[in-house]
Write an enzyme that holds these catalytic residues in place. Structure first.
Site, short mmCIF file in Angstrom:
data_model
loop_
_atom_site.label_atom_id
_atom_site.label_comp_id
_atom_site.label_asym_id
_atom_site.label_seq_id
_atom_site.Cartn_x
_atom_site.Cartn_y
_atom_site.Cartn_z
N TYR B 124 2.17 -2.36 -9.87
CA TYR B 124 2.25 -0.92 -9.63
C TYR B 124 1.70 -0.15 -10.82
CZ TYR B 124 5.21 -2.47 -5.82
OH TYR B 124 5.66 -3.10 -4.69
N ASN B 147 2.48 3.43 2.97
CA ASN B 147 1.11 3.06 3.36
C ASN B 147 0.99 3.02 4.89
OD1 ASN B 147 -1.42 1.99 3.64
ND2 ASN B 147 -0.92 -0.03 2.75
N CYS B 155 -1.25 -3.51 0.42
CA CYS B 155 -0.13 -3.24 -0.49
C CYS B 155 0.71 -4.50 -0.72
CB CYS B 155 0.72 -2.10 0.02
SG CYS B 155 1.27 -2.28 1.70
N HIS B 156 0.50 -5.55 0.12
CA HIS B 156 1.22 -6.81 -0.13
C HIS B 156 0.72 -7.49 -1.40
CE1 HIS B 156 -2.36 -7.84 2.29
NE2 HIS B 156 -2.34 -9.02 1.67
N GLU B 182 -3.06 -15.93 1.93
CA GLU B 182 -4.19 -15.71 1.03
C GLU B 182 -4.21 -16.74 -0.11
OE1 GLU B 182 -4.60 -11.63 -0.16
OE2 GLU B 182 -4.36 -10.87 1.87
#
Lengths: 167, 186
Positions: B124, B147, B155-156, B182
């Site tokens: 952040y 979001n 945002c993950h 991912e």
């Protein structure tokens, strides 16, 4: 004393009601539109007319000024579509003009509200709120531009509001 | 009087292909549960893990226009790209986004967020620094939490300064699942 139609028109002028997302409008009215179309056209021809009705509604939806009387509005579209279908199939079914609750024309119905307005504003207000015409249609009827029709309507409505508040 | 599913489908398809819809939406299946997808004339405008109610549709209409209609066809491209992403065949989304109605700070944060690559994480604080507001980590967290377009605006991929996952609007389980997909968490 105002008739119901005149009162309804006044309420519309005094409050602008938010237009619901089309999905909610469609879900609320599709069954009734289908009923009307099947009654007038029979099961076979109703399906195409149904699609046509809601496509016309979708086309006009972006230009609505307020979310009042949407049920009456979509049923009017459905009736017009049904009339077109009947005409196309050369039926001799009669077309009935809509009238107010006591048979008055909208012009007379709205007279207690519109008496004393300059003629052009009066005509614009009656066509907009008595007959639900679009500004393009009003412009055509008055021989002016759509902007001028919108202007005349809103000036007339402002005058009516001021008068009602002063009374 | 019911309207047959076939007639309903034909109307929705016609509305979409005639360009009469301001925002079309549908709910699609995914490995992280059903996703609500809303696509306006400007691009992808909403993606949500939660079921949307009437007031959510009203909020979408407030910036996209009143012609909000469920329309499977309108979300075809998004559905395809998400399917590819979940099948590990896509790392970058090729979608235009509709960020209308959002505050300038929010847009600048989301813009920076969109540049965080597949398979990497940031914090952040780092995101706050990237938009020139190094002390605004908490405000960045709020933007992540609200979001409107998660997954596509990733945002993950944003975690706490200690590496803790912290939180996720769709629930921490989903954040873990997306990071595993991912290859970040193994």
């Amino acid at each position: 004393m105002l008739t119901n139609r005149a009162r309804a028109a006044l309420i519309t002028m005094m409050h602008t009601v938010a237009i619901p997302p089309f999905e909610l409008f469609y879900e609320e009215h599709r069954a009734e539109v289908m009923r009307l179309l099947r009654r007038r056209l029979g099961r076979e021809r109703a399906d195409d007319a149904f699609q046509e009705t809601f496509l016309r509604a979708l086309q006009a939806y972006a230009r609505l000024d307020h979310g009042e009387h949407l049920r009456a509005w979509v049923l009017t579209i459905a009736r017009n579509v049904a009339i077109d279908v009947v005409r196309r199939t050369r039926s001799t079914e009669e077309v009935v003009e809509p009238a107010g609750e006591d048979g008055l024309a909208a012009y007379d119905d709205l007279a207690p509200l519109t008496d004393g307005l300059p003629p052009k504003e009066r005509a614009a207000v009656v066509l907009r709120y008595g007959y639900d015409l679009s500004y393009d249609q009003i412009a055509h009827a008055l021989g002016s531009s759509a902007d001028a029709a919108r202007q005349a309507t809103s000036t007339g409505v402002r005058r009516i509001r001021t008068r009602r508040i002063e009374q | 009087m019911t309207v047959s599913p076939d007639l309903d489908r034909r109307f929705r398809e016609a509305a979409s292909s005639l360009g009469l819809v301001d925002l079309g939406y549908d709910v699609i299946d995914s490995p992280v549960g059903p996703l609500f997808v809303g696509v306006s004339t400007k691009g992808l405008a909403a993606l949500s893990f939660h079921q949307q109610d009437d007031s959510d549709l009203e909020r979408l209409a407030s910036f996209a226009g009143p012609r909000v209609l469920r329309s499977p066809r309108a979300v075809d491209q998004v559905r395809r790209e998400l399917d590819e992403y979940f099948a590990r065949r896509r790392r970058i989304f090729d979608l235009s986004l509709d960020l209308r109605g959002l505050a300038p700070f929010t847009i600048s944060v989301l813009d920076a967020l969109g540049k965080v690559p597949f398979g990497e994480t940031t914090t952040y604080g780092a995101l706050a620094a990237r938009v020139g507001r190094p002390r605004a980590a908490r405000a960045v967290g709020t933007v992540m939490n609200r979001n409107r377009i998660p997954i596509v605006l990733p945002c993950h991929r944003v975690v706490g300064s200690t590496g803790a996952l912290v939180g996720y609007g769709g629930g921490l389980d989903r954040k873990v699942a997306l990071l595993e997909l991912e290859g970040v968490l193994l």
